[in-house]
Design a protein around this motif. Structure first.
Motif, PDB file in Angstrom:
ATOM      1  N   GLN A 202      12.526  25.813 -20.012  1.00 55.73           N
ATOM      2  CA  GLN A 202      12.056  26.937 -20.835  1.00 55.73           C
ATOM      3  C   GLN A 202      12.997  27.155 -22.022  1.00 55.73           C
ATOM      4  O   GLN A 202      12.540  27.398 -23.143  1.00 55.73           O
ATOM      5  CB  GLN A 202      11.934  28.207 -19.985  1.00 55.73           C
ATOM      6  CG  GLN A 202      10.802  28.126 -18.968  1.00 55.73           C
ATOM      7  CD  GLN A 202      10.549  29.432 -18.218  1.00 55.73           C
ATOM      8  OE1 GLN A 202       9.423  29.758 -17.893  1.00 55.73           O
ATOM      9  NE2 GLN A 202      11.582  30.188 -17.925  1.00 55.73           N
ATOM     10  N   GLN A 204      14.825  24.864 -23.465  1.00 55.17           N
ATOM     11  CA  GLN A 204      14.595  23.746 -24.386  1.00 55.17           C
ATOM     12  C   GLN A 204      13.337  23.999 -25.221  1.00 55.17           C
ATOM     13  O   GLN A 204      13.327  23.776 -26.426  1.00 55.17           O
ATOM     14  CB  GLN A 204      14.425  22.429 -23.611  1.00 55.17           C
ATOM     15  CG  GLN A 204      15.661  21.964 -22.871  1.00 55.17           C
ATOM     16  CD  GLN A 204      16.708  21.379 -23.795  1.00 55.17           C
ATOM     17  OE1 GLN A 204      17.718  22.001 -24.077  1.00 55.17           O
ATOM     18  NE2 GLN A 204      16.474  20.193 -24.288  1.00 55.17           N
ATOM     19  N   LEU A 205      12.286  24.461 -24.553  1.00 55.79           N
ATOM     20  CA  LEU A 205      11.034  24.744 -25.267  1.00 55.79           C
ATOM     21  C   LEU A 205      11.253  25.817 -26.328  1.00 55.79           C
ATOM     22  O   LEU A 205      10.725  25.731 -27.433  1.00 55.79           O
ATOM     23  CB  LEU A 205       9.944  25.200 -24.284  1.00 55.79           C
ATOM     24  CG  LEU A 205       9.238  24.104 -23.488  1.00 55.79           C
ATOM     25  CD1 LEU A 205       8.411  24.705 -22.358  1.00 55.79           C
ATOM     26  CD2 LEU A 205       8.338  23.248 -24.372  1.00 55.79           C
ATOM     27  N   THR A 209      11.509  23.329 -29.694  1.00 54.99           N
ATOM     28  CA  THR A 209      10.121  22.944 -29.952  1.00 54.99           C
ATOM     29  C   THR A 209       9.403  24.060 -30.700  1.00 54.99           C
ATOM     30  O   THR A 209       9.946  25.143 -30.894  1.00 54.99           O
ATOM     31  CB  THR A 209       9.343  22.639 -28.644  1.00 54.99           C
ATOM     32  OG1 THR A 209       9.024  23.873 -28.000  1.00 54.99           O
ATOM     33  CG2 THR A 209      10.126  21.754 -27.706  1.00 54.99           C
TER      34      THR A 209
END
Lengths: 229, 397
Positions: A202, A204-205, A209
């Motif tokens: 989560q 990282q997202l 991203t």
């Protein structure tokens, strides 16, 4: 500044789409049972594991009888019998005695409790410090422990909790994990690792991203929230 | 959690021309070599037939520069789409031979140029990869990383080579047969370790996993396991009061679970009728599952005639649901086929199916609790769904 976030427009995944995505995921009851059994065995809850084996017909990955030696060591630590614990651990896996920071920390706490100050200082330098090298968390633990030598007489000694029973429980838990890892190669319960990986993914997202999606912060309720921009 | 068995992703295996001067381009029959012989200002874009896979921590391919051509303007990298525009593909990143620049453009006119790295020329081995942990493209020359650039566009991305000047020629290695000059295995392992370390660093109270396990044991009626775990774990974790565990009808749910697991389905149905008539009258899914389990147990005992007559009762209400209809058809297949194996419904005779029925009955009883009627699915199950969904979103980003 992350170039990805700077230059790419956000893509919002709606609650409806996300819930639909979640309901498409197939979760098998035997997978959940396996995760539960894995935690019970890894953390040394033998009786609960036996009951769960009966009630759910889930086979543990290791023979429950083989937990006995590990549990004997844990019982000795939780009973504050360090000598007995070390003797049993020596028979089981002497390598853990050499490498366990937390076991050595407990030994140091006992030296301080017994007012063996010089011995404690030497022990901290020779035995404990090398085990905390290259690990910030353990270095903080070491500082906290050594701090008792200086502040022990003070009524509000910040490290006073190290003398409480909860510290023995913590040590037992760390030693249990070390024994279990040495026997199975697993680092702690699979469920715990999975929860940490969910947090990592989560993060990282969020950081790397373009997605804005419903994030789960509270695992106890499973509630989803959008992270504020 | 075991990964859902998905079809294996197709990987890039060959290059083909997606834009530029076809007449001056030669691509070998195996799709592993390309050469451009046309005038300098045209050039050609070569791209793979499949995108880079997403189900791995890193992907990498390598290019041998057979001939740097007149100007050495070869560009090697990844691009998003099969679009060709004035010698460049939009939404692409590339490492350029004669300048040593690493460029990236996101398709909205934004172009990022990383600091100049080494240039490359004839005889060099140039590699390009995706690091999914850092979300970066990385580039290598003769086995050494020479630069990275943040990934500014989403997957799928295709390995891409642009040949710009006359006589530029390359051979590509997608791994497998010929070893890379770059130690990609070691790189991938270091990413795995890096990810593991980052995950390990996350601190988490034991009470979280313990809370999930307790809720799970309670929800599905594992009473003895719950009591034993609660007693043992209470010394190790203190769980916040707001997470107090609802033991609604726990003992009854445990009893029903035992009846189902020991195949005493008639007694289970009777107990359900007696204590929770609303689940029978309302035609709940749990009741239907019990009926199917009854048929399964009759087949197991060899009482085929009884199973048939039981199966011929009017279950029209249930058969409106496609999911339940499929289950009912599988039950019927058990006694209509010559052998159980032939029916394709042998799974119904396993312990797993009993567990599914017991769990459904436990959940149905929980739904009769007015205090928690709107509760979502078990926290553990929901957490696992979120885990799978976020991992899949991250992999495909």
């Amino acid at each position: 500044m992350n170039l990805l976030l700077q230059e790419t427009p956000k893509i919002v995944v709606t609650s409806e789409d996300w819930e639909s995505k979640l309901s498409d995921v197939e979760i098998l009851i035997e997978d959940m049972n396996r995760l539960v059994m894995n935690l019970l065995v890894a953390e040394g809850y033998r009786e609960a594991a036996e009951k769960f084996k009966e009630e759910s017909i889930t086979m543990p990955e290791e023979d429950l009888a083989s937990m006995n030696e590990r549990l004997e060591v844990i019982k000795a630590i939780e009973s504050r019998n360090l000598e007995d614990a070390i003797e049993k651990l020596n028979a089981l896996n002497p390598e853990i005695i050499k490498t366990s920071f937390h076991l050595h920390q407990q030994m140091l706490i006992e030296l301080i409790r017994e007012k063996k100050t010089e011995e404690a200082v030497a022990f901290a330098q020779e035995k404990l410090a090398p085990l905390a090298e290259e690990n910030e968390a353990l270095q903080r633990e070491l500082e906290k422990t050594v701090c008792i030598l200086v502040t022990e007489g003070l009524p509000n000694c910040p490290s006073r909790e190290l003398f409480h029973n909860s510290q023995w429980i913590r040590t037992a838990s760390h030693v249990n994990e070390a024994i279990h890892t040495s026997q199975t190669g697993e680092k702690g319960p699979e469920l715990e690792r999975l929860l940490k990986e969910l947090i990592w993914t989560q993060n990282q997202l969020d950081e790397k991203t373009v997605y804005v999606y419903p994030r789960m912060n509270d695992f106890s309720t499973g509630q989803l929230i959008y992270r504020p921009e | 959690m075991e990964e859902n068995e998905e079809e294996e992703e197709l990987r890039p295996t060959a290059l083909y021309t997606v834009g530029g001067s076809d007449e001056f381009t030669f691509v070998s029959p195996d799709g592993l070599s390309g050469q451009y012989t046309g005038p300098d200002h045209d050039g050609v874009v070569l791209q793979t037939e499949n995108p880079a896979p997403t189900n791995c921590l890193a992907y990498y391919f390598e290019v041998h520069i057979m001939n740097a051509g007149e100007k050495g303007e070869i560009a090697i990298g990844f691009s998003k789409e099969h679009i060709y525009s004035e010698g460049y593909t939009v939404r692409s990143c590339a490492y350029i031979g004669n300048s040593g620049l690493i460029c990236s453009q996101n398709g909205d006119g934004d172009r990022t140029v990383a600091k100049a790295s080494d240039t490359y020329t004839t005889g060099d081995l140039v590699g390009c990869g995706i690091d999914s942990v850092s979300q970066e493209f990385f580039f290598t020359k003769n086995g050494t990383i020479v630069g990275t650039i943040p990934r500014q566009f989403r997957r799928p991305v295709y390995p891409t080579i642009v040949l710009h000047s006359q006589n530029e020629a390359v051979t590509v290695n997608f791994g497998g047969q010929i070893a890379f000059s770059f130690d990609f295995e070691h790189f991938e392992e270091s990413l795995r370790v890096k990810k593991e370390r980052e995950i390990e660093k996350i601190s988490m109270s034991r009470s979280i996993s313990h809370g999930l396990v307790k809720t799970y044991l309670l929800r599905y009626g594992y009473e003895d396991s719950f009591r034993a775990f609660n007693l043992a774990a209470s010394r190790h974790t203190v769980i916040a009061q707001e997470n107090s565990f609802d033991e609604y009808e726990l003992h009854q749910r445990k009893k029903l679970r035992e009846l189902i697991m020991t195949a005493e389905i008639d007694d289970a149905i009777a107990a359900l009728k007696d204590r929770y008539p609303q689940l029978i009258e309302g035609g709940s899914e749990a009741y239907f599952l019990l009926i199917c389990q009854k048929i399964v147990e009759l087949v197991r005992k060899g009482a085929i005639a009884e199973a048939k007559s039981f199966g011929n009762q009017d279950f029209k209400d249930f058969r409106d649901s496609s999911l339940l209809k499929n289950l009912f058809d599988d039950c019927s297949a058990l006694f209509e086929c010559e052998t159980i194996e032939e029916s394709g419904a042998a799974y119904l005779l396993g312990e797993t199916q009993k567990n599914i029925v017991a769990a459904a009955v436990s959940e149905a009883i929980l739904s009769t609790n007015p205090a928690t009627r709107d509760q979502q699915s078990a926290s553990l199950e929901r957490v696992l769904r979120q885990f799978e969904a976020t991992c899949s979103l991250y992999a495909r980003e």
